[in-house]
Design a protein around this motif. Structure first.
Motif, PDB file in Angstrom:
ATOM      1  N   UNK A   1       0.862  -1.178   0.000  1.00 51.53           N
ATOM      2  CA  UNK A   1       0.000   0.000   0.000  1.00 51.53           C
ATOM      3  C   UNK A   1       0.901   1.231   0.000  1.00 51.53           C
ATOM      4  N   UNK A   2       0.302   2.388  -0.232  1.00 48.35           N
ATOM      5  CA  UNK A   2       1.077   3.630  -0.271  1.00 48.35           C
ATOM      6  C   UNK A   2       0.350   4.734   0.469  1.00 48.35           C
ATOM      7  N   UNK A   3       1.125   5.606   1.094  1.00 46.54           N
ATOM      8  CA  UNK A   3       0.587   6.862   1.612  1.00 46.54           C
ATOM      9  C   UNK A   3       0.882   7.913   0.555  1.00 46.54           C
ATOM     10  N   UNK A   4      -0.170   8.564   0.091  1.00 42.92           N
ATOM     11  CA  UNK A   4      -0.024   9.635  -0.895  1.00 42.92           C
ATOM     12  C   UNK A   4      -0.315  10.946  -0.186  1.00 42.92           C
ATOM     13  N   UNK A   5       0.628  11.856  -0.244  1.00 36.70           N
ATOM     14  CA  UNK A   5       0.486  13.182   0.357  1.00 36.70           C
ATOM     15  C   UNK A   5       0.056  14.153  -0.736  1.00 36.70           C
ATOM     16  N   UNK A   6      -0.957  14.966  -0.431  1.00 35.89           N
ATOM     17  CA  UNK A   6      -1.489  15.927  -1.399  1.00 35.89           C
ATOM     18  C   UNK A   6      -1.099  17.345  -0.996  1.00 35.89           C
ATOM     19  N   UNK A   7      -1.002  18.201  -1.992  1.00 31.90           N
ATOM     20  CA  UNK A   7      -0.660  19.600  -1.760  1.00 31.90           C
ATOM     21  C   UNK A   7      -1.801  20.321  -1.058  1.00 31.90           C
ATOM     22  N   UNK A   8      -1.442  21.275  -0.230  1.00 28.62           N
ATOM     23  CA  UNK A   8      -2.434  22.157   0.373  1.00 28.62           C
ATOM     24  C   UNK A   8      -1.834  23.556   0.438  1.00 28.62           C
ATOM     25  N   UNK A   9      -2.665  24.496   0.723  1.00 31.12           N
ATOM     26  CA  UNK A   9      -2.215  25.893   0.777  1.00 31.12           C
ATOM     27  C   UNK A   9      -2.037  26.364   2.223  1.00 31.12           C
ATOM     28  N   UNK A  10      -1.961  25.421   3.151  1.00 35.63           N
ATOM     29  CA  UNK A  10      -1.949  25.763   4.572  1.00 35.63           C
ATOM     30  C   UNK A  10      -0.587  25.546   5.215  1.00 35.63           C
ATOM     31  N   UNK A  11      -0.024  24.366   5.017  1.00 42.73           N
ATOM     32  CA  UNK A  11       1.201  23.989   5.729  1.00 42.73           C
ATOM     33  C   UNK A  11       2.459  24.485   5.026  1.00 42.73           C
ATOM     34  N   UNK A  12       3.442  24.871   5.835  1.00 40.73           N
ATOM     35  CA  UNK A  12       4.708  25.362   5.295  1.00 40.73           C
ATOM     36  C   UNK A  12       5.595  24.195   4.864  1.00 40.73           C
ATOM     37  N   UNK A  13       6.560  24.492   4.025  1.00 40.27           N
ATOM     38  CA  UNK A  13       7.522  23.476   3.594  1.00 40.27           C
ATOM     39  C   UNK A  13       8.204  22.857   4.815  1.00 40.27           C
ATOM     40  N   UNK A  14       8.664  23.700   5.729  1.00 38.25           N
ATOM     41  CA  UNK A  14       9.385  23.199   6.901  1.00 38.25           C
ATOM     42  C   UNK A  14       8.521  22.268   7.740  1.00 38.25           C
ATOM     43  N   UNK A  15       7.230  22.604   7.904  1.00 35.82           N
ATOM     44  CA  UNK A  15       6.326  21.767   8.686  1.00 35.82           C
ATOM     45  C   UNK A  15       6.148  20.402   8.024  1.00 35.82           C
TER      46      UNK A  15
ATOM     47  N   UNK B   1       7.307  14.536   7.694  1.00 36.52           N
ATOM     48  CA  UNK B   1       7.769  13.361   6.953  1.00 36.52           C
ATOM     49  C   UNK B   1       8.951  12.685   7.642  1.00 36.52           C
ATOM     50  N   UNK B   2       9.829  13.473   8.217  1.00 36.82           N
ATOM     51  CA  UNK B   2      10.964  12.904   8.953  1.00 36.82           C
ATOM     52  C   UNK B   2      10.457  12.164  10.191  1.00 36.82           C
ATOM     53  N   UNK B   3       9.547  12.794  10.902  1.00 38.56           N
ATOM     54  CA  UNK B   3       9.031  12.219  12.146  1.00 38.56           C
ATOM     55  C   UNK B   3       8.136  11.006  11.914  1.00 38.56           C
TER      56      UNK B   3
ATOM     57  N   UNK C   1      16.370  13.854   5.744  1.00 41.94           N
ATOM     58  CA  UNK C   1      16.094  15.244   5.384  1.00 41.94           C
ATOM     59  C   UNK C   1      15.967  15.384   3.872  1.00 41.94           C
ATOM     60  N   UNK C   2      16.871  14.751   3.129  1.00 41.36           N
ATOM     61  CA  UNK C   2      16.848  14.855   1.670  1.00 41.36           C
ATOM     62  C   UNK C   2      15.567  14.246   1.086  1.00 41.36           C
ATOM     63  N   UNK C   3      15.167  13.075   1.575  1.00 38.23           N
ATOM     64  CA  UNK C   3      13.928  12.446   1.102  1.00 38.23           C
ATOM     65  C   UNK C   3      12.730  13.348   1.373  1.00 38.23           C
ATOM     66  N   UNK C   4      12.670  13.886   2.576  1.00 35.95           N
ATOM     67  CA  UNK C   4      11.542  14.731   2.966  1.00 35.95           C
ATOM     68  C   UNK C   4      11.485  15.991   2.111  1.00 35.95           C
TER      69      UNK C   4
ATOM     70  N   UNK D   1       8.843  18.959  -2.307  1.00 33.01           N
ATOM     71  CA  UNK D   1       8.895  19.674  -3.583  1.00 33.01           C
ATOM     72  C   UNK D   1       7.981  19.019  -4.617  1.00 33.01           C
ATOM     73  N   UNK D   2       7.974  17.696  -4.672  1.00 37.52           N
ATOM     74  CA  UNK D   2       7.092  16.994  -5.606  1.00 37.52           C
ATOM     75  C   UNK D   2       5.623  17.284  -5.297  1.00 37.52           C
ATOM     76  N   UNK D   3       5.272  17.268  -4.027  1.00 35.97           N
ATOM     77  CA  UNK D   3       3.891  17.574  -3.633  1.00 35.97           C
ATOM     78  C   UNK D   3       3.537  18.989  -4.070  1.00 35.97           C
ATOM     79  N   UNK D   4       4.453  19.914  -3.858  1.00 38.99           N
ATOM     80  CA  UNK D   4       4.197  21.315  -4.202  1.00 38.99           C
ATOM     81  C   UNK D   4       4.001  21.510  -5.706  1.00 38.99           C
ATOM     82  N   UNK D   5       4.885  20.901  -6.506  1.00 40.15           N
ATOM     83  CA  UNK D   5       4.846  21.148  -7.944  1.00 40.15           C
ATOM     84  C   UNK D   5       3.955  20.177  -8.723  1.00 40.15           C
ATOM     85  N   UNK D   6       3.797  18.953  -8.238  1.00 36.41           N
ATOM     86  CA  UNK D   6       2.990  17.951  -8.948  1.00 36.41           C
ATOM     87  C   UNK D   6       1.598  17.766  -8.344  1.00 36.41           C
TER      88      UNK D   6
END
Length: 91
Positions: A21-35, A40-42, A48-51, A56-61
């Protein structure tokens, strides 16, 4: 290796893939990149690099698969991401 053994091996591989199975993360206009990176790390145990790459993929795709595995492992992780206010789904 006999034909029977080869077929069994192929079936085992297909069964393993079917149980993924997969967890798919979707873009939103609420959360910051750092958050999102910290979440994702937690929650998904990303480096850090994966996160950063997933964020970036969530943001642009618009979405990105952030973790693959068994339903039993992913369900609590997806719930944690949702509890943090991220837009995620388990597929």
């Amino acid at each position: 290796m006999s034909t029977k053994e080869k077929i069994k091996e192929e079936v085992d591989i297909l069964e393993q893939k079917a149980h993924q199975h997969e967890i798919v993360l979707h873009n939103d206009e609420v959360n910051t990149f750092d958050f999102v990176i910290e979440a994702l790390i937690s929650v998904c145990e990303h480096t850090l690099e994966q996160a950063e790459q997933c964020t970036m993929l969530v943001h642009y795709k618009g979405k990105c698969t952030v973790k693959s595995g068994t339903y039993k492992d992913l369900e609590p992780r997806c719930s944690k991401l949702l509890h943090l206010g991220l837009s995620a789904e388990l597929v």
